[in-house]
Write a protein that holds these residues in place. Structure first.
Motif, short mmCIF file in Angstrom:
data_model
loop_
_atom_site.label_atom_id
_atom_site.label_comp_id
_atom_site.label_asym_id
_atom_site.label_seq_id
_atom_site.Cartn_x
_atom_site.Cartn_y
_atom_site.Cartn_z
N THR A 106 76.68 5.23 20.35
CA THR A 106 76.82 4.13 21.30
C THR A 106 78.05 3.32 20.96
N LEU A 107 78.91 3.13 21.94
CA LEU A 107 80.08 2.28 21.78
C LEU A 107 79.79 0.91 22.39
N SER A 108 80.35 -0.11 21.77
CA SER A 108 80.22 -1.48 22.28
C SER A 108 81.61 -2.07 22.46
N CYS A 109 81.73 -2.96 23.42
CA CYS A 109 83.01 -3.64 23.66
C CYS A 109 82.71 -5.10 23.99
N LEU A 110 83.17 -5.98 23.11
CA LEU A 110 82.98 -7.42 23.29
C LEU A 110 84.26 -8.04 23.80
N ALA A 111 84.13 -8.82 24.86
CA ALA A 111 85.27 -9.59 25.37
C ALA A 111 85.23 -10.95 24.69
N SER A 112 86.06 -11.12 23.68
CA SER A 112 86.05 -12.37 22.92
C SER A 112 87.07 -13.34 23.50
N GLY A 113 86.76 -14.63 23.39
CA GLY A 113 87.65 -15.64 23.92
C GLY A 113 87.18 -16.14 25.27
N ASN A 114 87.82 -17.20 25.74
CA ASN A 114 87.43 -17.81 27.01
C ASN A 114 88.59 -17.82 27.99
N GLY A 115 88.22 -17.99 29.24
CA GLY A 115 89.26 -18.06 30.28
C GLY A 115 89.11 -16.92 31.26
N GLY A 116 89.13 -17.21 32.52
CA GLY A 116 89.05 -16.18 33.54
C GLY A 116 87.63 -15.68 33.75
N ARG A 117 87.52 -14.71 34.64
CA ARG A 117 86.23 -14.11 34.95
C ARG A 117 86.36 -12.58 34.84
N LEU A 118 85.47 -12.01 34.04
CA LEU A 118 85.49 -10.57 33.88
C LEU A 118 84.95 -9.89 35.12
N ASP A 119 85.74 -8.98 35.66
CA ASP A 119 85.32 -8.24 36.84
C ASP A 119 84.87 -6.85 36.39
N THR A 120 85.41 -5.81 36.99
CA THR A 120 85.03 -4.46 36.59
C THR A 120 85.48 -4.17 35.16
N MET A 121 84.58 -3.58 34.39
CA MET A 121 84.89 -3.15 33.03
C MET A 121 84.57 -1.67 32.90
N GLY A 122 85.13 -1.05 31.89
CA GLY A 122 84.87 0.38 31.76
C GLY A 122 85.41 0.98 30.49
N TRP A 123 85.24 2.29 30.41
CA TRP A 123 85.69 3.06 29.26
C TRP A 123 86.61 4.18 29.72
N TYR A 124 87.70 4.35 29.00
CA TYR A 124 88.62 5.46 29.18
C TYR A 124 88.67 6.21 27.85
N ARG A 125 89.18 7.44 27.90
CA ARG A 125 89.35 8.17 26.65
C ARG A 125 90.63 9.00 26.71
N GLN A 126 91.16 9.26 25.53
CA GLN A 126 92.36 10.07 25.43
C GLN A 126 92.17 11.06 24.29
N ALA A 127 92.12 12.33 24.65
CA ALA A 127 92.00 13.39 23.66
C ALA A 127 93.39 13.78 23.17
N PRO A 128 93.48 14.39 21.99
CA PRO A 128 94.80 14.79 21.46
C PRO A 128 95.55 15.68 22.44
N GLY A 129 96.78 15.31 22.73
CA GLY A 129 97.62 16.11 23.61
C GLY A 129 97.30 15.99 25.09
N LYS A 130 96.39 15.09 25.43
CA LYS A 130 96.01 14.94 26.84
C LYS A 130 96.26 13.51 27.32
N GLU A 131 96.24 13.34 28.63
CA GLU A 131 96.42 12.02 29.20
C GLU A 131 95.11 11.23 29.13
#
Length: 122
Positions: free
Chosen positions: A18-43
């Motif tokens: 399980t991966l977690s991602c915390l948006a630390s700090g204040n200011g603005g409004r978080l809209d869409t969030m997500g996960w991307y990945r990059q394998a070796p040698g790939k985009e």
């Protein structure tokens, strides 16, 4: 606002992480969030997204195995990864669209985390 990821590591094929991602700090409004990945040698590729209201979207290769979720109060998203395969090996990046509004204008900023390495051994 900064995105801080955690939860990467080494797992055997068929295992879970399980991966977690915390948006630390204040200011603005978080809209869409997500996960991307990059394998070796790939985009870098999209893995999953979740809108502020909870609507989710997945790349075909992870459908049925991965689940993205969100806790708006904690400003955190999660990626539950099950039935992991060696081809899931990659650096996973958290992404967020941050909406910022002032009296004069409004705009979206793209935020990226530092990346979390996930290695799946066969």
């Amino acid at each position: 606002v900064q995105l801080v990821e955690s939860g990467g590591g080494l797992v055997h094929s068929g295992g879970s992480l399980t991966l977690s991602c915390l948006a630390s700090g204040n200011g603005g409004r978080l809209d869409t969030m997500g996960w991307y990945r990059q394998a070796p040698g790939k985009e870098r590729e999209l893995v999953a997204t979740i809108a502020s209201g909870g609507t989710t979207n997945y790349v075909d290769s992870v459908k049925g195995r991965f689940a993205i979720s969100r806790d708006n109060l904690k400003k955190t998203i999660y990626l539950q990864m099950n039935s992991l395969k060696p081809e899931d090996t990659a650096v996973y990046y958290c992404h967020a669209d941050l909406f910022i509004a002032t009296i004069e204008s409004s705009k979206y900023l793209e935020l990226w985390g530092q990346g979390a390495l996930v290695t799946v051994s066969s």
